[in-house]
Design an enzyme around this catalytic site. Structure first.
Site, PDB file in Angstrom:
ATOM      1  NE  ARG A  79      12.585  -2.022  11.904  1.00 39.85           N
ATOM      2  CZ  ARG A  79      13.658  -2.702  11.446  1.00 39.85           C
ATOM      3  NH1 ARG A  79      14.823  -2.118  11.341  1.00 39.85           N
ATOM      4  NH2 ARG A  79      13.530  -3.960  11.084  1.00 39.85           N
ATOM      5  CG  ASP A  81      -0.723  -3.786  14.792  1.00 42.97           C
ATOM      6  OD1 ASP A  81      -1.330  -3.936  13.725  1.00 42.97           O
ATOM      7  OD2 ASP A  81      -0.484  -2.656  15.297  1.00 42.97           O
ATOM      8  CD  GLU A 122       0.725  -4.888   9.777  1.00 41.17           C
ATOM      9  OE1 GLU A 122       0.099  -4.280   8.898  1.00 41.17           O
ATOM     10  OE2 GLU A 122       1.118  -4.326  10.830  1.00 41.17           O
ATOM     11  CG  ASN A 150      -4.731  -6.990   5.713  1.00 42.62           C
ATOM     12  OD1 ASN A 150      -5.178  -6.067   5.043  1.00 42.62           O
ATOM     13  ND2 ASN A 150      -3.635  -6.870   6.419  1.00 42.62           N
ATOM     14  NE  ARG A 175      -4.813 -12.910   7.827  1.00 42.99           N
ATOM     15  CZ  ARG A 175      -3.957 -11.942   8.140  1.00 42.99           C
ATOM     16  NH1 ARG A 175      -3.489 -11.833   9.372  1.00 42.99           N
ATOM     17  NH2 ARG A 175      -3.559 -11.085   7.217  1.00 42.99           N
TER      18      ARG A 175
HETATM   19  C1  ARE Z   1      -5.865   6.333  12.871  1.00 46.26           C
HETATM   20  C2  ARE Z   1      -6.150   7.377  11.789  1.00 46.26           C
HETATM   21  C3  ARE Z   1      -4.913   8.222  11.519  1.00 46.26           C
HETATM   22  C4  ARE Z   1      -4.447   8.867  12.810  1.00 46.26           C
HETATM   23  C5  ARE Z   1      -4.205   7.784  13.842  1.00 46.26           C
HETATM   24  C6  ARE Z   1      -3.803   8.339  15.195  1.00 46.26           C
HETATM   25  O1  ARE Z   1      -6.572   6.720  10.593  1.00 46.26           O
HETATM   26  O2  ARE Z   1      -5.218   9.220  10.562  1.00 46.26           O
HETATM   27  O3  ARE Z   1      -3.243   9.573  12.582  1.00 46.26           O
HETATM   28  O4  ARE Z   1      -5.397   7.006  14.024  1.00 46.26           O
HETATM   29  O5  ARE Z   1      -4.807   9.138  15.689  1.00 46.26           O
HETATM   30  C7  ARE Z   1      -5.140   1.189  12.017  1.00 46.26           C
HETATM   31  C8  ARE Z   1      -5.597   2.087  10.868  1.00 46.26           C
HETATM   32  C9  ARE Z   1      -5.017   3.469  10.986  1.00 46.26           C
HETATM   33  C10 ARE Z   1      -5.363   4.064  12.342  1.00 46.26           C
HETATM   34  C11 ARE Z   1      -4.717   3.141  13.368  1.00 46.26           C
HETATM   35  C12 ARE Z   1      -4.909   3.599  14.808  1.00 46.26           C
HETATM   36  O6  ARE Z   1      -5.201   1.494   9.644  1.00 46.26           O
HETATM   37  O7  ARE Z   1      -5.593   4.291   9.966  1.00 46.26           O
HETATM   38  O8  ARE Z   1      -4.884   5.392  12.448  1.00 46.26           O
HETATM   39  O9  ARE Z   1      -5.316   1.827  13.264  1.00 46.26           O
HETATM   40  O10 ARE Z   1      -6.249   3.741  15.103  1.00 46.26           O
HETATM   41  C13 ARE Z   1       1.710   0.956   7.819  1.00 46.26           C
HETATM   42  C14 ARE Z   1       2.295  -0.003   8.852  1.00 46.26           C
HETATM   43  C15 ARE Z   1       1.378  -1.156   9.199  1.00 46.26           C
HETATM   44  C16 ARE Z   1      -0.028  -0.694   9.507  1.00 46.26           C
HETATM   45  C17 ARE Z   1      -0.508   0.114   8.328  1.00 46.26           C
HETATM   46  C18 ARE Z   1      -1.934   0.639   8.544  1.00 46.26           C
HETATM   47  O11 ARE Z   1       3.558  -0.486   8.403  1.00 46.26           O
HETATM   48  O12 ARE Z   1       1.932  -1.801  10.352  1.00 46.26           O
HETATM   49  O13 ARE Z   1       0.357   1.238   8.121  1.00 46.26           O
HETATM   50  N1  ARE Z   1      -0.924  -1.827   9.814  1.00 46.26           N
HETATM   51  C19 ARE Z   1      -1.264  -2.196  11.223  1.00 46.26           C
HETATM   52  C20 ARE Z   1      -2.715  -2.626  11.377  1.00 46.26           C
HETATM   53  C21 ARE Z   1      -3.623  -1.430  11.191  1.00 46.26           C
HETATM   54  C22 ARE Z   1      -3.375  -0.426  12.298  1.00 46.26           C
HETATM   55  C23 ARE Z   1      -1.960  -0.350  12.721  1.00 46.26           C
HETATM   56  C24 ARE Z   1      -0.973  -1.164  12.203  1.00 46.26           C
HETATM   57  C25 ARE Z   1      -1.649   0.498  13.862  1.00 46.26           C
HETATM   58  O14 ARE Z   1      -3.006  -3.689  10.532  1.00 46.26           O
HETATM   59  O15 ARE Z   1      -4.974  -1.799  11.145  1.00 46.26           O
HETATM   60  O16 ARE Z   1      -3.768   0.879  11.846  1.00 46.26           O
HETATM   61  O17 ARE Z   1      -1.848  -0.312  15.021  1.00 46.26           O
HETATM   62  C26 ARE Z   1       3.307   1.517   2.792  1.00 46.26           C
HETATM   63  C27 ARE Z   1       4.290   0.994   3.828  1.00 46.26           C
HETATM   64  C28 ARE Z   1       3.561   0.271   4.946  1.00 46.26           C
HETATM   65  C29 ARE Z   1       2.486   1.153   5.531  1.00 46.26           C
HETATM   66  C30 ARE Z   1       1.535   1.581   4.418  1.00 46.26           C
HETATM   67  C31 ARE Z   1       0.416   2.479   4.918  1.00 46.26           C
HETATM   68  O18 ARE Z   1       2.733   0.425   2.114  1.00 46.26           O
HETATM   69  O19 ARE Z   1       5.203   0.108   3.227  1.00 46.26           O
HETATM   70  O20 ARE Z   1       4.478  -0.086   5.959  1.00 46.26           O
HETATM   71  O21 ARE Z   1       1.775   0.390   6.525  1.00 46.26           O
HETATM   72  O22 ARE Z   1       2.257   2.260   3.410  1.00 46.26           O
HETATM   73  O23 ARE Z   1       0.952   3.641   5.409  1.00 46.26           O
END
Ligand code: ARE
Length: 474
Positions: A145, A184, A221, A284, A322
């Site tokens: 968090r 998000d 999410e 998704n 969805r």
């Molecule tokens: C990008 C680059 C990174 C870089 C970062 C900062 O890929 O390498 O460090 O930029 O420069 C999306 C992409 C990310 C991207 C980010 C910002 O997926 O790759 O990073 O945008 O541009 C966790 C979270 C979950 C999250 C996922 C992706 O819990 O909330 O990671 N999903 C949401 C969105 C994404 C978005 C973000 C959040 C950020 O849907 O599209 O990221 O706004 C286990 C855990 C999960 C974890 C998962 C992956 O399963 O239980 O909690 O999910 O691993 O790590």
């Protein structure tokens, strides 16, 4: 809240991932409204940093709360919300409020997000609230968090100023007529902070026709696949949560790693969140490309299984559903379809209703579009007349409104089954459209006792599904 504020009994939202606002407005009028879609999840409207090559994920790195993105500007956003609302389709905004961009291109220092404005004291990192500064430790709540998610500057939603600024951003969107929000990275925010922010939000705009006292819909999410200290349960009293186990389990069933007969009680009995708390999907925008909580899920890249899995989801009474609408990709980090100046290109549409220019438009596939209608026609009807062959052939009804049979074996399904439906000739909406009282595809005859004969070939059959409902009866 849990209610999606939809028109009539509309039950399905579509994620038009990376679409432009003006294309969404047209799609509401031409396709989504007339075909009974409830709403659209739109990509984040908040202004974002630009990353070389313009990967889709730059949209998840806000630099402010102005509404200028590659999807369009504020005027185009407003026009979209208006036109969609008039077509009976709600807009749900993907709200990126957990963090700001990882790097800050035009601020005076990494934390100077002057457009909002936020400064270093608004972030957890500089306040030393993150116990693991080198990255998130998913076994530690405080780390999840209070630390930066993949380097994204983590806002401190415990601060009044931050709560106010986020609420102002969301209220501005409510004024423009949106019906709710995808939150998000909700998992990375304290539930109490989210509650405080939601509490500052207005009721939905009655000028649009929302009833007075209607609260915004929240779907949060939270990737909870077990084994971590943050659970989906913590977010149930503020809205729905994304049930990630749903698509994973369905994929196992359709990949024949778990008998489909077990799906008779799919849902809460499987350890999922309660029905009214659940937002479900086959894939998704993250897990279809190996980001966020991937695993072996089914996507448009396996069309046969994808159509089968969507048909099951849309027929089965659990969760708010969805449908995904993608652009095609081979590189998981690629941009949506763009021209040489980096402008997103609009989809083009063909006479068979499919689309091109790099877009996939799963929501336009007849099999999926007609099942969106099935879900609306059968809303509120309980699961009835389940049948299975002991393994991968299943069938079930929804009260006396609809019935579906799915053959996930290689061999033929040949059965006479009780459908629960009134006698008549029904359109198999998987293979045909029901137009002007006639089916453009094969039909199914239900006799006076509710029985019908089903013959569904297995391997070699692109659509081993029959679905019928009372609004597509000759
Ligand atoms: C990008 C680059 C990174 C870089 C970062 C900062 O890929 O390498 O460090 O930029 O420069 C999306 C992409 C990310 C991207 C980010 C910002 O997926 O790759 O990073 O945008 O541009 C966790 C979270 C979950 C999250 C996922 C992706 O819990 O909330 O990671 N999903 C949401 C969105 C994404 C978005 C973000 C959040 C950020 O849907 O599209 O990221 O706004 C286990 C855990 C999960 C974890 C998962 C992956 O399963 O239980 O909690 O999910 O691993 O790590």
């Amino acid at each position: 809240q849990w209610d999606a504020n939809t028109l009539d009994n509309r039950q399905v939202m579509v994620h038009l991932f990376e679409w432009k606002w003006k294309d969404i407005a047209k799609e509401c009028e031409n396709w989504l409204g007339p075909n009974g879609f409830a709403g659209v999840q739109v990509s984040p409207p908040s202004e974002n940093i630009r990353i070389n090559g313009r990967p889709w994920y730059e949209r998840y790195q806000p630099i402010g709360y102005g509404l200028n993105t590659r999807s369009g500007n504020e005027a185009e956003f407003k026009d979209m919300v208006n036109r969609c609302y008039k077509a009976g389709v709600r807009i749900y905004v993907d709200a990126v409020i957990n963090h700001m961009a990882a790097s800050n291109p035009d601020g005076n220092g990494a934390y100077d997000f002057w457009r909002v404005p936020y400064s270093s004291s608004d972030f957890n990192g500089p306040q030393n609230k993150c116990p693991t500064p080198s990255g998130i430790d998913y076994s530690n709540k405080y780390s999840i968090r209070n630390c930066d998610l993949v380097g994204l500057k983590d806002l401190d939603q415990g601060r009044n100023w931050v709560r106010d600024k986020i609420a102002e951003f969301l209220n501005n969107l409510i004024d423009m007529g949106v019906a709710g929000f995808r939150i998000d990275a909700a998992k990375h925010m304290w539930p109490g902070d989210l509650k405080a922010i939601y509490g500052r939000l207005k009721n939905l705009n009655t000028k649009f026709g929302f009833p007075s006292n209607a609260r915004p819909f929240f779907f949060q999410e939270v990737i909870d696949q077990g084994g971590e200290p943050v659970t989906a349960d913590e977010y149930l009293n503020t809205g729905r949560v994304t049930e990630f186990k749903y698509g994973l389990e369905l994929a196992r069933g359709f990949h024949r790693q778990n008998l489909l007969k077990w799906f008779k009680n799919f849902g809460e009995a499987w350890g999922f969140v309660p029905d009214y708390n659940s937002l479900v999907f086959i894939d998704n925008h993250d897990n279809q490309r190996g980001h966020g909580g991937a695993g072996s899920i089914i996507t448009h890249q396996s069309p046969r299984l994808y159509k089968m899995a969507n048909a099951f989801m849309l027929a089965y009474p659990y969760g708010f559903t969805r449908v995904m609408s993608s652009f095609s990709f081979s590189d998981p980090n690629s941009s949506p379809p763009q021209d040489s100046s980096g402008n997103i290109i609009s989809p083009i549409f063909y006479s068979d209703n499919t689309c091109g220019n790099g877009w996939v438009c799963e929501h336009r596939w007849r099999q999926i579009k007609n099942m969106v209608d099935f879900r609306r026609v059968t809303v509120g009807q309980s699961l009835k007349n389940w049948w299975d062959n002991g393994s991968y052939q299943i069938a079930f009804g929804r009260g006396n409104k609809g019935f579906i049979a799915i053959n996930n074996e290689d061999f033929q399904l040949s059965q006479t089954l009780q459908t629960g439906l009134p006698s008549g000739t029904y359109c198999n909406i998987i293979l045909g459209d029901f137009k002007n009282g006639k089916c453009t595809g094969p039909t199914v005859y239900v006799n006076g006792s509710g029985y019908a004969k089903f013959n569904i070939a297995g391997s070699g059959n692109d659509d081993p599904v029959v679905a019928i409902h009372v609004n597509a009866k000759q």
